[in-house]
Design an enzyme around this catalytic site. Structure first.
Site, short mmCIF file in Angstrom:
data_model
loop_
_atom_site.label_atom_id
_atom_site.label_comp_id
_atom_site.label_asym_id
_atom_site.label_seq_id
_atom_site.Cartn_x
_atom_site.Cartn_y
_atom_site.Cartn_z
N SER A 143 -18.53 8.73 4.42
CA SER A 143 -18.94 8.42 5.89
C SER A 143 -17.42 8.35 6.53
O SER A 143 -16.63 9.19 6.63
CB SER A 143 -19.44 7.08 5.54
N ASP A 348 -6.30 4.62 26.64
CA ASP A 348 -4.94 4.88 26.30
C ASP A 348 -4.90 5.11 24.80
O ASP A 348 -3.86 4.91 24.20
CB ASP A 348 -3.74 4.37 26.85
N HIS A 401 -27.42 9.24 3.55
CA HIS A 401 -26.14 9.02 3.78
C HIS A 401 -25.38 8.56 2.52
O HIS A 401 -23.93 8.85 2.51
CB HIS A 401 -25.88 8.19 5.12
#
Length: 427
Positions: A143, A348, A401
């Site tokens: 993951s 940023d 998953h």
């Protein structure tokens, strides 16, 4: 260093100081913990190393109790390194107490920004070069561990001999808004399947939601259980057997019209984030990039989807989405609120991936892409795989998953690399 034996595993525990900010190696330090495992019979041998990168963010390494699954396979040939990513487990842990100690939200947000994949990769390289001989090692990323893997390949490919990823190839131009545009429909499909299997729970969930809307229902820690917190339990729908775990939770949820103590204790355990607050605090920041602020992308996308409203019936559960209200309503997350607000507005962020370097990649990479993955969109994963040199994608709908828990997955990924000549050898 502490050494001991668990049946089937010789264990060495390592605690290493590292800079908080790798661009300022003489500044503040934290500690990073790694657990080294070897087959007891082969513990003295010079075995190659496999670094396991846990999911998350905020994922500590597994605490093994046996040599089943992928771990048992890996220990036949490798020394396995289980890393507690910075901020988790026995590494310098971040929780509400730590965050509350900062004098300002700005300082807390700046601190949290040092716990993304770029810093984790720098920690791993430090461990490789100082503790494990400096030779290239293999990585297995589950993951979010796959996100870390691509940062590793972007920043320090000289440390890697081969990489394996399960359910975790990120988009190379991170965009939280696009992630949630793709994953909400997948979550809706998981809800439809749950209610198809257990249609009587449409009424159970509706009765629960109506009760929570009508009056305050307190969890054992004093938090109010709101409808939206109830919905957040759907995060488990992407795992096996998530539908069944939800069924049995709801099976004992009500005594007449009143939520039971059993139900409330289980809801608290599943939704408190007391064991991994970084999972919530950094969930959207892992997508932070020069493309702009993440800006509570999951919340904005949810507002466009009335089917997920608290008043909708059948009530839909949500998935791996974090919302501003969580940092008001959940006790373990409240100290993070102001800092996370600042992270959500930050623009940023340093880049995590280098598309040019990845396109020229020579380190063998094999990735399991779960076609129905609820958390990491398979379409985005396949687009990424096509843009990485020396990468192979195995697409399957056999697993959810957490497919790495099945014996076949790790064997298939290592086999894909082996069949094309194996990993890079040498220093």
């Amino acid at each position: 260093m502490t050494t001991y034996t668990i049946p089937g595993m010789r264990v060495r525990d390592h605690v290493v100081p590292v800079p908080l900010d790798w661009s300022d190696p003489d500044g503040d330090t934290i500690t990073v913990f790694a657990r080294e495992l070897a087959d007891p019979v082969r513990a003295a041998e010079d075995l190659p190393c496999l670094l396991y990168l846990q999911g998350g963010p905020g994922g500590k390494g597994p605490r093994p109790i046996g040599t089943n699954g992928w771990l048992g396979q890996a220990l036949k040939t490798h020394r396995v390194i289980l890393l507690d990513q910075r901020g988790t487990g026995r590494s310098s842990r971040i929780d509400g107490r730590v965050i509350s100690a900062f004098e300002s939200a700005w300082e807390a947000a700046l601190y949290l920004a040092h716990f993304r994949a770029d810093s984790i990769v720098a920690d791993a390289e430090h461990l490789r070069t100082t503790l494990f001989g400096g030779r290239r090692w293999e990585t297995l990323g589950q993951s979010y561990g796959g996100f870390i893997t691509l940062t590793y390949l972007s920043r320090a490919p000289q440390g890697l001999s081969a990489c394996y990823v399960t359910g975790g190839l990120p988009a190379l131009e991170p965009d939280a808004a696009e992630v949630y545009r793709r994953t909400y429909p997948r979550v809706a499909a998981k809800n439809a399947e749950f209610y198809r299997r257990y249609p009587h729970h449409r009424e159970t969930v509706a009765r629960l939601a109506d009760r929570l809307s009508a009056e305050d229902v307190l969890l054992p820690d004093g938090d109010v259980l709101t409808v939206r917190r109830l919905q957040s339990l759907g995060i488990d729908f992407g795992m096996k057997p998530g539908y069944e775990r939800m069924h049995w939770l709801l099976d004992e949820a009500l005594d007449g019209e009143h939520p039971t103590e059993t139900f409330l204790h289980q809801v608290l355990a599943r939704s408190s984030y007391s064991d991994n607050p970084l999972f919530a605090a950094l969930q959207e920041s892992i997508y932070g990039s020069a493309r702009g602020a993440t800006g509570w992308a999951a919340e904005r996308e949810r507002a466009r989807r009335p089917a997920f409203a608290e008043s909708a019936r059948p009530l839909l559960f949500t998935g791996e989405m974090m919302y501003p209200w969580m940092f008001e309503e959940i006790r373990a997350l409240r100290p993070f609120r102001a800092a996370v607000e600042l992270l959500a507005s930050r623009t940023d962020w340093p880049p995590l991936y280098d598309p040019v370097r990845l396109a020229a990649n020579e380190v063998p990479l094999s990735a399991a892409v779960y076609y129905d993955d609820m958390y990491v969109d398979s379409g985005l994963q396949l687009d990424t795989a096509a843009r990485i040199g020396n990468a192979q994608a195995w697409v399957t709908n056999e697993y959810e998953h957490d497919g790495l828990g099945e014996d076949r997955v790790f064997a298939r990924l290592t086999g894909l690399v082996r069949d094309l000549g194996g990993g890079i050898t040498g220093d």
